[in-house]
Design a protein around this motif. Structure first.
Motif, PDB file in Angstrom:
ATOM      1  N   THR A  88      43.778  -9.194 -37.342  1.00  0.00           N
ATOM      2  CA  THR A  88      42.456  -9.420 -36.763  1.00  0.00           C
ATOM      3  C   THR A  88      42.157  -8.245 -35.839  1.00  0.00           C
ATOM      4  O   THR A  88      42.953  -7.930 -34.951  1.00  0.00           O
ATOM      5  N   THR A  89      41.032  -7.584 -36.042  1.00  0.00           N
ATOM      6  CA  THR A  89      40.688  -6.399 -35.254  1.00  0.00           C
ATOM      7  C   THR A  89      39.195  -6.103 -35.331  1.00  0.00           C
ATOM      8  O   THR A  89      38.514  -6.576 -36.245  1.00  0.00           O
ATOM      9  N   GLY A  90      38.722  -5.315 -34.396  1.00  0.00           N
ATOM     10  CA  GLY A  90      37.340  -4.866 -34.412  1.00  0.00           C
ATOM     11  C   GLY A  90      37.120  -3.646 -35.276  1.00  0.00           C
ATOM     12  O   GLY A  90      35.979  -3.194 -35.454  1.00  0.00           O
ATOM     13  N   HIS A 129      37.553  -3.757 -24.410  1.00  0.00           N
ATOM     14  CA  HIS A 129      37.611  -2.743 -25.459  1.00  0.00           C
ATOM     15  C   HIS A 129      36.211  -2.535 -26.035  1.00  0.00           C
ATOM     16  O   HIS A 129      35.254  -3.221 -25.656  1.00  0.00           O
ATOM     17  N   ALA A 130      36.092  -1.593 -26.956  1.00  0.00           N
ATOM     18  CA  ALA A 130      34.779  -1.179 -27.455  1.00  0.00           C
ATOM     19  C   ALA A 130      33.979  -2.356 -28.013  1.00  0.00           C
ATOM     20  O   ALA A 130      32.820  -2.562 -27.650  1.00  0.00           O
ATOM     21  N   LEU A 147      39.729   4.304 -32.551  1.00  0.00           N
ATOM     22  CA  LEU A 147      40.901   3.624 -33.099  1.00  0.00           C
ATOM     23  C   LEU A 147      41.670   2.889 -32.010  1.00  0.00           C
ATOM     24  O   LEU A 147      42.027   1.714 -32.162  1.00  0.00           O
ATOM     25  N   ILE A 148      41.926   3.562 -30.889  1.00  0.00           N
ATOM     26  CA  ILE A 148      42.730   2.935 -29.840  1.00  0.00           C
ATOM     27  C   ILE A 148      41.923   1.946 -29.014  1.00  0.00           C
ATOM     28  O   ILE A 148      42.499   1.210 -28.206  1.00  0.00           O
ATOM     29  N   ASP A 149      40.594   1.925 -29.208  1.00  0.00           N
ATOM     30  CA  ASP A 149      39.755   0.978 -28.476  1.00  0.00           C
ATOM     31  C   ASP A 149      39.483  -0.290 -29.271  1.00  0.00           C
ATOM     32  O   ASP A 149      38.644  -1.095 -28.897  1.00  0.00           O
ATOM     33  N   CYS A 150      40.198  -0.456 -30.381  1.00  0.00           N
ATOM     34  CA  CYS A 150      40.081  -1.662 -31.205  1.00  0.00           C
ATOM     35  C   CYS A 150      41.483  -2.227 -31.427  1.00  0.00           C
ATOM     36  O   CYS A 150      42.158  -1.883 -32.409  1.00  0.00           O
TER      37      CYS A 150
END
Length: 517
Positions: free
Chosen positions: A166-168, A263-264, A187-190
């Motif tokens: 599960t990710t943005g 995060h984003a 990438l690192i903000d999701c």
């Protein structure tokens, strides 16, 4: 004839996009976790289209996590590092700093690195892996190069057994557990939740939101969706829109857990297993959710100049953290009121306690808000027994300053303008593409909304350490503050906590009977 041939060749070369044009750097990551019980992630990163003139390639891991202004030295968990070229031939490498691996490329245009990362700390919201699930905040696991950082990236995840992701991040069409990002920073903000978590999708303003529940708890998914939807709606009304095309709320429900990170287009929040049915605990949980979600704009879209772009290898100094975090701490409960999740009176009911805390803490007379923001890297996150005496808290005191500034602007503008208007104007004038705002920008915008100068306010209460004028400011809202508004308690000026079978002295106040003793 020869001139025509040369001209034709030139035109042909300029029209051909591939062979004669420099290829765009691209990175492909593969994340595996074959044995979750050993807490080791296995990472492969292929850096493609390296510039032909590159003989030494530096691959880096960030030293801190955006959202927590503290050097974490994330490279401490890295082991079994290796590097190869496109044919699999080993490349020599050596470390040049704690978070920098330098590779001798021998002219290779593609370099692949492989390494493992020990991950057993879910509390810091960086990286964790055990037999129940995995969590990854990208900066703690994925290495990068400066040249590849602003360019497209792909992430292939190989979940353990029946686990899912599960990710943005955007899914790669036609591929399972493959995701794309326009840059390393995105990438690192999701973050990634990998396990058997329960995902519940819901829609607000035509945009998909996902409630991701990991762990066990006495939650009711329908209640959570209802309340999260109200928080999203309140922020949509406040800001005038939603800055994403999907959003993920990741909740870790564990017996002892707390805190959150923005995060984003997502947030990760820790909540204790049984806090969903206790009304007081649930209200505190919603307050944390509201705080982190407000960050979707304030920090993720509207950022102090000192924090943009992020320098991932060292401290990023800013005198505006009291705005980034303090104003967010003010608006967190405020947005719950606007969402109908708290009574309107609750904001004013807390005012006497705000005033008592601000005047009781000796550190507020020692360190200004702007200085506390700047020194966050060495003070707030390194708090010791003397912190209460020598430091101010840019979260709580920043919320107090935002509260008083809101009242000041409303008073001067006859309630035609407020801190709401300041925040919206800042977002419009200082998007990330403009490089962020400064304290001077914030003051100028506040003065425009107030209709008059605010130098005295900022000089005394933001850059200075003067006690806050609670009585005068609250009168603007028709509230008379009296000493009896806060119950009196006998205090000798010390605090203690239980440490096993002993009591531990944790704080002694300056100029208190305890200090004299």
């Amino acid at each position: 004839m020869k001139i025509i041939s040369i001209l034709a060749l030139f035109l042909t070369m300029t029209m051909m996009p591939s062979a004669f044009a420099a290829a765009v750097p691209h990175t492909t990551y593969t994340l595996s976790m074959p044995k979750p019980a050993n807490h080791l992630y296995e990472v492969e990163a292929a850096f493609e289209n390296i510039d032909a003139g590159t003989n030494l390639l530096d691959v880096l891991l960030p030293v801190w996590r955006p959202g927590r202004y503290l050097i974490l030295d994330l490279a401490d968990g890295v082991q079994n590092f290796s590097a190869t070229d496109a044919d699999g031939a080993p490349l020599r490498w050596f470390k040049v700093s704690k978070s920098d691996w330098r590779i001798e490329t021998k002219g290779a245009r593609t370099v692949t690195i492989r390494y493992k990362v020990f991950a057993n700390d879910f509390d810091k919201k960086t990286r964790g892996l055990d037999i129940d699930h995995g969590f990854v905040s990208g900066e703690s696991v994925f290495m990068y190069t400066d040249a590849h950082r602003p360019h497209p990236m792909r992430l292939n995840v190989r979940p353990f057994g029946p686990w899912h992701v599960t990710t943005g991040l955007d899914a790669v069409p036609g591929s399972q557990n493959a995701f794309s990002a326009p840059s390393y920073d995105h990438l690192i903000d999701c973050p990634l939740e990998i396990g058997t978590q329960q995902d519940v999708d819901f829609t607000v303003r035509g945009i998909r939101h996902t409630l991701c529940l990991s762990g066990t708890g006495n939650w009711n998914a329908d209640t959570l969706v209802r309340d999260l939807s109200k928080i999203v709606e309140a922020n949509h009304t406040f800001w005038g829109g939603l800055p994403y095309d999907k959003y993920v709320f990741i909740f870790h429900s564990l017996p002892s857990n707390g805190g959150g990170v923005e995060h984003a287009n997502s947030t990760i929040i820790g909540v204790r297993t049984n806090n969903f049915l206790n009304q007081t605990a649930y209200q505190q949980f919603l307050g944390l959710v509201s705080h982190e979600y407000f960050h979707t704009w304030n920090v993720k879209q509207l950022r102090p100049r000192g924090l943009h772009p992020y320098d991932l290898q060292r401290e990023n100094y800013s005198r505006e953290l009291w705005i980034a975090e303090g104003a967010t701490s003010y608006y967190g409960p405020n947005m719950l009121v606007r969402a109908g999740l708290r009574p309107p009176r609750s904001i004013m009911d807390i005012a006497p306690y705000f005033a008592a805390e601000e005047r009781y803490r000796p550190g507020n007379a020692v360190l200004s808000l702007s200085d506390a923001s700047f020194d966050a890297w060495i003070k707030y996150w390194h708090a010791n027994e003397n912190a209460y005496n020598a430091e101010s808290d840019y979260y709580n005191k920043g919320a107090m300053a935002s509260f008083l500034l809101d009242l000041e602007i409303r008073q001067r503008s006859r309630n035609a303008q407020s801190l709401d208007d300041v925040m919206r104007l800042l977002l419009k004038r200082f998007p990330l593409s403009a490089g962020g705002y400064t304290l001077a920008d914030f003051q100028q915008t506040a003065e425009e909304c107030a209709g008059s100068g605010l130098e005295e306010f900022f000089s005394l209460y933001i850059r200075g350490t003067a006690p806050y004028p609670w009585e005068q400011s609250l009168l603007y809202a028709g509230i008379e503050l009296k000493p009896s508004d806060v119950p009196m308690k006998v205090s000798f000026g010390f605090a203690m906590q239980t440490a096993g079978d002993k009591l531990k002295l944790t704080r002694v106040l300056t100029d208190s009977p305890a200090e004299d003793a």
